[in-house]
Design a protein around this motif. Sequence first.
Motif, PDB file in Angstrom:
ATOM      1  N   SER A 364     -56.147  64.421  37.285  1.00 55.41           N
ATOM      2  CA  SER A 364     -55.257  63.502  36.552  1.00 55.41           C
ATOM      3  C   SER A 364     -55.373  62.080  37.099  1.00 55.41           C
ATOM      4  CB  SER A 364     -53.811  63.990  36.619  1.00 55.41           C
ATOM      5  OG  SER A 364     -53.405  64.183  37.946  1.00 55.41           O
ATOM      6  N   ILE A 365     -55.713  61.947  38.389  1.00 59.57           N
ATOM      7  CA  ILE A 365     -55.921  60.601  38.950  1.00 59.57           C
ATOM      8  C   ILE A 365     -57.170  59.971  38.316  1.00 59.57           C
ATOM      9  CG2 ILE A 365     -56.405  59.293  41.051  1.00 59.57           C
ATOM     10  CD1 ILE A 365     -54.886  61.531  42.595  1.00 59.57           C
ATOM     11  N   ARG A 366     -58.265  60.774  38.224  1.00 58.40           N
ATOM     12  CA  ARG A 366     -59.481  60.254  37.563  1.00 58.40           C
ATOM     13  C   ARG A 366     -59.190  59.900  36.107  1.00 58.40           C
ATOM     14  NH1 ARG A 366     -61.978  64.245  40.590  1.00 58.40           N
ATOM     15  NH2 ARG A 366     -61.710  65.756  38.920  1.00 58.40           N
ATOM     16  N   GLN A 367     -58.434  60.775  35.449  1.00 57.35           N
ATOM     17  CA  GLN A 367     -58.084  60.531  34.045  1.00 57.35           C
ATOM     18  C   GLN A 367     -57.345  59.188  33.912  1.00 57.35           C
ATOM     19  OE1 GLN A 367     -55.609  63.560  32.348  1.00 57.35           O
ATOM     20  NE2 GLN A 367     -55.500  62.592  30.338  1.00 57.35           N
ATOM     21  N   TRP A 368     -56.391  58.970  34.786  1.00 57.28           N
ATOM     22  CA  TRP A 368     -55.598  57.736  34.736  1.00 57.28           C
ATOM     23  C   TRP A 368     -56.486  56.512  34.975  1.00 57.28           C
ATOM     24  CZ3 TRP A 368     -54.258  54.669  39.202  1.00 57.28           C
ATOM     25  CH2 TRP A 368     -53.348  53.650  38.931  1.00 57.28           C
ATOM     26  N   ILE A 369     -57.384  56.627  35.951  1.00 58.68           N
ATOM     27  CA  ILE A 369     -58.276  55.497  36.277  1.00 58.68           C
ATOM     28  C   ILE A 369     -59.207  55.183  35.110  1.00 58.68           C
ATOM     29  CG2 ILE A 369     -60.247  54.833  37.719  1.00 58.68           C
ATOM     30  CD1 ILE A 369     -58.869  56.360  40.044  1.00 58.68           C
ATOM     31  N   ILE A 370     -59.806  56.230  34.540  1.00 64.01           N
ATOM     32  CA  ILE A 370     -60.814  56.005  33.496  1.00 64.01           C
ATOM     33  C   ILE A 370     -60.162  55.631  32.167  1.00 64.01           C
ATOM     34  CG2 ILE A 370     -62.658  57.112  32.174  1.00 64.01           C
ATOM     35  CD1 ILE A 370     -63.348  58.710  34.706  1.00 64.01           C
ATOM     36  N   GLU A 371     -59.073  56.307  31.805  1.00 63.94           N
ATOM     37  CA  GLU A 371     -58.424  55.989  30.520  1.00 63.94           C
ATOM     38  C   GLU A 371     -57.784  54.605  30.543  1.00 63.94           C
ATOM     39  OE1 GLU A 371     -55.823  59.199  29.457  1.00 63.94           O
ATOM     40  OE2 GLU A 371     -57.490  60.450  28.750  1.00 63.94           O
ATOM     41  N   ASN A 372     -57.467  54.103  31.721  1.00 61.75           N
ATOM     42  CA  ASN A 372     -56.970  52.726  31.822  1.00 61.75           C
ATOM     43  C   ASN A 372     -58.106  51.721  32.008  1.00 61.75           C
ATOM     44  OD1 ASN A 372     -53.818  52.467  31.897  1.00 61.75           O
ATOM     45  ND2 ASN A 372     -54.311  54.361  33.004  1.00 61.75           N
ATOM     46  N   ASP A 373     -59.324  52.208  31.850  1.00 63.48           N
ATOM     47  CA  ASP A 373     -60.523  51.361  31.881  1.00 63.48           C
ATOM     48  C   ASP A 373     -60.642  50.553  33.166  1.00 63.48           C
ATOM     49  OD1 ASP A 373     -62.908  50.581  30.804  1.00 63.48           O
ATOM     50  OD2 ASP A 373     -62.083  48.981  29.560  1.00 63.48           O
ATOM     51  N   LEU A 374     -60.333  51.206  34.300  1.00 62.58           N
ATOM     52  CA  LEU A 374     -60.406  50.521  35.587  1.00 62.58           C
ATOM     53  C   LEU A 374     -61.764  50.696  36.272  1.00 62.58           C
ATOM     54  CD1 LEU A 374     -56.891  51.480  37.048  1.00 62.58           C
ATOM     55  CD2 LEU A 374     -57.600  49.242  36.222  1.00 62.58           C
ATOM     56  N   TYR A 394     -70.845  57.005  48.160  1.00 62.73           N
ATOM     57  CA  TYR A 394     -70.847  56.253  46.905  1.00 62.73           C
ATOM     58  C   TYR A 394     -69.912  55.058  47.013  1.00 62.73           C
ATOM     59  CZ  TYR A 394     -72.698  60.735  45.290  1.00 62.73           C
ATOM     60  OH  TYR A 394     -73.445  61.883  45.148  1.00 62.73           O
ATOM     61  N   ILE A 395     -70.297  53.957  46.414  1.00 61.78           N
ATOM     62  CA  ILE A 395     -69.396  52.811  46.291  1.00 61.78           C
ATOM     63  C   ILE A 395     -68.802  52.829  44.887  1.00 61.78           C
ATOM     64  CG2 ILE A 395     -69.202  50.293  46.256  1.00 61.78           C
ATOM     65  CD1 ILE A 395     -71.601  50.178  48.147  1.00 61.78           C
ATOM     66  N   TRP A 396     -67.489  52.849  44.802  1.00 60.54           N
ATOM     67  CA  TRP A 396     -66.802  52.720  43.515  1.00 60.54           C
ATOM     68  C   TRP A 396     -66.394  51.261  43.331  1.00 60.54           C
ATOM     69  CZ3 TRP A 396     -63.335  57.058  41.258  1.00 60.54           C
ATOM     70  CH2 TRP A 396     -63.906  58.318  41.492  1.00 60.54           C
ATOM     71  N   ILE A 397     -66.689  50.702  42.176  1.00 60.09           N
ATOM     72  CA  ILE A 397     -66.243  49.348  41.838  1.00 60.09           C
ATOM     73  C   ILE A 397     -65.222  49.455  40.710  1.00 60.09           C
ATOM     74  CG2 ILE A 397     -66.917  47.056  41.014  1.00 60.09           C
ATOM     75  CD1 ILE A 397     -68.105  47.629  43.699  1.00 60.09           C
ATOM     76  N   LEU A 398     -64.038  48.900  40.924  1.00 62.15           N
ATOM     77  CA  LEU A 398     -62.983  48.932  39.907  1.00 62.15           C
ATOM     78  C   LEU A 398     -62.529  47.512  39.585  1.00 62.15           C
ATOM     79  CD1 LEU A 398     -62.560  51.705  41.727  1.00 62.15           C
ATOM     80  CD2 LEU A 398     -60.579  51.957  40.254  1.00 62.15           C
ATOM     81  N   SER A 399     -62.098  47.319  38.355  1.00 63.11           N
ATOM     82  CA  SER A 399     -61.570  46.024  37.940  1.00 63.11           C
ATOM     83  C   SER A 399     -60.512  46.248  36.865  1.00 63.11           C
ATOM     84  CB  SER A 399     -62.706  45.145  37.386  1.00 63.11           C
ATOM     85  OG  SER A 399     -62.175  43.994  36.778  1.00 63.11           O
ATOM     86  N   ASN A 400     -59.459  45.448  36.921  1.00 58.22           N
ATOM     87  CA  ASN A 400     -58.466  45.511  35.835  1.00 58.22           C
ATOM     88  C   ASN A 400     -58.645  44.335  34.872  1.00 58.22           C
ATOM     89  OD1 ASN A 400     -57.595  43.512  37.539  1.00 58.22           O
ATOM     90  ND2 ASN A 400     -55.440  44.139  37.557  1.00 58.22           N
ATOM     91  N   ARG A 407     -66.242  46.643  28.885  1.00 58.27           N
ATOM     92  CA  ARG A 407     -65.003  47.319  28.498  1.00 58.27           C
ATOM     93  C   ARG A 407     -65.298  48.671  27.848  1.00 58.27           C
ATOM     94  NH1 ARG A 407     -62.458  41.783  26.309  1.00 58.27           N
ATOM     95  NH2 ARG A 407     -62.177  40.878  28.384  1.00 58.27           N
ATOM     96  N   GLY A 408     -64.583  49.675  28.277  1.00 56.36           N
ATOM     97  CA  GLY A 408     -64.774  51.021  27.736  1.00 56.36           C
ATOM     98  C   GLY A 408     -66.018  51.707  28.262  1.00 56.36           C
ATOM     99  N   LYS A 409     -66.682  51.086  29.248  1.00 54.42           N
ATOM    100  CA  LYS A 409     -67.946  51.619  29.768  1.00 54.42           C
ATOM    101  C   LYS A 409     -67.859  51.833  31.287  1.00 54.42           C
ATOM    102  CE  LYS A 409     -70.191  50.786  25.807  1.00 54.42           C
ATOM    103  NZ  LYS A 409     -70.692  51.891  24.941  1.00 54.42           N
ATOM    104  N   VAL A 410     -68.697  52.742  31.769  1.00 55.64           N
ATOM    105  CA  VAL A 410     -68.874  52.957  33.208  1.00 55.64           C
ATOM    106  C   VAL A 410     -70.368  52.983  33.496  1.00 55.64           C
ATOM    107  CG1 VAL A 410     -68.554  54.545  35.147  1.00 55.64           C
ATOM    108  CG2 VAL A 410     -66.725  54.267  33.458  1.00 55.64           C
ATOM    109  N   PHE A 457     -72.316  54.682  30.377  1.00 51.48           N
ATOM    110  CA  PHE A 457     -71.587  55.722  29.647  1.00 51.48           C
ATOM    111  C   PHE A 457     -70.305  55.151  29.039  1.00 51.48           C
ATOM    112  CE2 PHE A 457     -74.041  57.830  32.891  1.00 51.48           C
ATOM    113  CZ  PHE A 457     -74.591  58.917  32.238  1.00 51.48           C
ATOM    114  N   ASP A 458     -69.873  55.775  27.920  1.00 50.75           N
ATOM    115  CA  ASP A 458     -68.525  55.509  27.435  1.00 50.75           C
ATOM    116  C   ASP A 458     -67.545  56.192  28.373  1.00 50.75           C
ATOM    117  OD1 ASP A 458     -69.529  54.200  25.230  1.00 50.75           O
ATOM    118  OD2 ASP A 458     -69.513  56.001  23.966  1.00 50.75           O
ATOM    119  N   ASN A 459     -66.349  55.634  28.485  1.00 53.17           N
ATOM    120  CA  ASN A 459     -65.335  56.271  29.335  1.00 53.17           C
ATOM    121  C   ASN A 459     -65.120  57.735  28.941  1.00 53.17           C
ATOM    122  OD1 ASN A 459     -64.950  53.914  30.731  1.00 53.17           O
ATOM    123  ND2 ASN A 459     -63.053  53.338  29.673  1.00 53.17           N
TER     124      ASN A 459
END
Length: 572
Positions: A364-374, A394-400, A407-410, A457-459
Amino acid sequence: MKNFKETANFIWSIADLLRGDYKQSDYGKVILPLTVLRRLDCVLEGTKVEVLKKYEQAKTMNIQNIDPILNKVAGYNFHNRSNFTFDKLVADPNNIAANLIEYINGFSADAREIIEQFEFENQITRMDNNNLLFMVVKRFQEIDLHPKKVSSMEMGYLFEELIRKFAEISNETAGEHFTPREVIRLMINLLFLNDRDILTQKGIVKTIYDCCAGTGGMLSVAEEYLNELNPDARLEVFGQELNPESYAICKSDMLIKGQNPVNIKKGNSISDDHLSTEKFDYLITNPPFGVKWEKIAKKVKAEHEEKGFGGRFGAGLPSSGDGSFLFLMSLISKMKPEGSRLAIVFNGSPMFSGSPSTTKNESSIRQWIIENDLLEAIIALPNQLFYNTGISTYIWILSNHKSANRRGKVQLINAVDFYKKMSKSLGDKRNELSPDHITEITKVYGEFLPTEISKIFDNRDFGYSKVTVERPERDAKGNIKTDKNGKPKADSSLRDTESIPLKENIEAYIKKEVLPHVPDAWVDETKTKIGYEINFTKYFYQYKPLRSLDDIRRDIIALEQETLGLINEVIA
């Protein structure tokens, strides 16, 4: 000293004086605080006379708070008002203990608090009782740690090298304290890449925060990067660190570099967040991998249950065996509404651990991060880059505040082959990133194009529906049992689940994949749950044909002939 390694080796050699009177695991209790003290002493030596002169004047003027005045004369956010320096300490061997304590007490409050973290006074008494104190202080007096001789960056390396050595001899986990500089440099490149236009503006001020600051390596590299990019820019650094010694080293570095020492906090940033109301432009950290969090579970669960999304952990709680996501959620809570960027180092587990459940967990944490396009990108690093582990990282890069094209992509980047072998390994670290590797990975990230090592990829590509497939319960004659509404009763022993990609129609999937094998099955939609996972390996899997039987047979025959030859040599 030609470089920090020679200086580190010299300081390390001082520990030999402690042999016999100290356990090896206790060497750090002496060497680290004295290294900090000597560094502060060298930094202040140029203005010491003026500080003492001003202090004598000020004493006659009834000034309430003299510290700011003496700091200004010293040229730093700290000073020492005692008459002693290391040179004067060694000039009076008979009173070395008392004089050293007076010297330490002469530091202004922030600097004194740093030394207190080491609980060094106990060691002064112990060394003095064993006739070691003068010899050890004398050796430190012989080292020049002035910033003109040893830069802040080299000093950071030096401390990390010492900590690594002390940890090695006491079988501790040195890697919890610091991250290889080239990995930090890559993270900073990725963080700042899209903001170069902003960061080169005259007089720009930005903030950066590390919730596991260690000795301050990440903050220092970020500051160095911005100074290279724009000498007129200012990066205000903030950090929190649990380990007292690392905290002290980090804070002393910030004092010397003119940063506000109040911005560096001591304590557990998850259970005792000292910067709970602050927001930052950039956030960066390398949290300990797989750290258990039972000891702070009460506070964390209370925040999750009582504050929900008003706190830091509303999206869910990870399993008690791995608190990695707690650090990420804490950092996300400190992003500015107008836009922040975040870089964090993880092992592979946060990409797939946890399954969709009524209990909010990693999924659910991953879901929240990805569905909020972070989530902007994940970069797979080469193995054996870190000092205490050879596992995949792995390095994760996040942005709000993603750019329009992201946008909408990873983006997933497979950089596992971007490394060179080190001439000499350091702990588990056998590989390193060269400047060219860092440049190339940064370029791949910046171009945001699908290539052999970069996939977009699309979210929703990472999402799936976990559906429960039921089958009817039957009586002894094979007839389907029904409930009071006449509907088939589900046989829990035949219950199964299917994970169906979000982009696929559930009904069509069941018709195609399930019903041909079990025609009486149906989906209980009330039990359907949404999950997200990132199967990094699958996306970059490349099929390699198996070797033919003829090839294998030839190799076996060749080995047999070689072995036979060796046996004959032995027998003959």
